[in-house]
Design an enzyme around this catalytic site. Sequence first.
Site, PDB file in Angstrom:
ATOM      1  N   LYS A  84      23.984  68.077 -10.401  1.00 26.66           N
ATOM      2  CA  LYS A  84      23.024  67.180 -11.116  1.00 26.66           C
ATOM      3  C   LYS A  84      23.535  65.908 -11.614  1.00 26.66           C
ATOM      4  CE  LYS A  84      19.175  68.947 -13.940  1.00 26.66           C
ATOM      5  NZ  LYS A  84      18.873  69.681 -15.194  1.00 26.66           N
TER       6      LYS A  84
HETATM    7  C1  E4P Z   1      15.291  69.554 -16.133  1.00 27.94           C
HETATM    8  O1  E4P Z   1      16.223  69.988 -15.256  1.00 27.94           O
HETATM    9  C2  E4P Z   1      15.616  69.967 -17.546  1.00 27.94           C
HETATM   10  O2  E4P Z   1      16.646  70.811 -17.664  1.00 27.94           O
HETATM   11  C3  E4P Z   1      14.537  70.193 -18.464  1.00 27.94           C
HETATM   12  O3  E4P Z   1      13.441  70.462 -17.820  1.00 27.94           O
HETATM   13  C4  E4P Z   1      14.295  69.187 -19.578  1.00 27.94           C
HETATM   14  O4  E4P Z   1      13.304  69.849 -20.513  1.00 27.94           O
HETATM   15  P1  E4P Z   1      13.083  69.462 -21.856  1.00 27.94           P
HETATM   16  O5  E4P Z   1      12.534  68.199 -21.848  1.00 27.94           O
HETATM   17  O6  E4P Z   1      12.366  70.642 -22.510  1.00 27.94           O
HETATM   18  O7  E4P Z   1      14.391  69.540 -22.846  1.00 27.94           O
END
Ligand code: E4P
Length: 215
Positions: A84
């Site tokens: 990522k």
């Molecule tokens: C995506 O890969 C992120 O880990 C995640 O969905 C972020 O979500 P949040 O905005 O609830 O922290």
Amino acid sequence: MQFFVDTADTEAISELAGMGVLDGVTTNPTLVHKSGKDPKSVIGEICSIVGELPVSAEVFSTECEAMVEEGKDLAGIADNVVVKVPLTWDGLKACKRLRANDIRVNVTLCFSANQALIAAKAGATYISPFIGRLDDLGLEGMELIRDIREIYDNYGFSTEILAASIRSPLHVSQAAIAGADVATIPPEVIRKLVDHPLTDKGLAAFLSDAAKIGK
Ligand code: E4P
């Protein structure tokens, strides 16, 4: 639509994997921090729980060269690791480089259709638009999923749309209607997908009638 779970909590992942409802896992530095475990070992642990399902592991670096090295290192943990990277200029350069090494890449922190378009051109395997964080600003996060779907379909991009920052069951169904390929969902929201007060009420009535006939 594929269901990924958005957590580094290995207990929650094991339970969902055992139910057969899981298609993958996403993590981020915040979730890894919450797990209280060493980043590489928790990713390894998750990979061994889910077998061949994709597991997104985020780089901590911000500069292209360092991201590529870190990405290669993460990809070395297991074959199912997806690296990522953030949707920055360096992140996109790193995406291209990692893809050239046959490493799958999830480009994260996407908040606009143009960001999604350029990430697809850089060869992203997944694009992660953050719905909930856009909603938090008073915008309509789901609109972004619809726009990306249309753009990717217009040009035949194979990058998968991974709806992220999902906060509610409504987000899940709306992302499915909008054509997201994947929704990455926190464990507590996955649990809520099952709950319905009429199911509870109906079951209570059936059990009470069953008791009347000695069952
Ligand atoms: C995506 O890969 C992120 O880990 C995640 O969905 C972020 O979500 P949040 O905005 O609830 O922290």
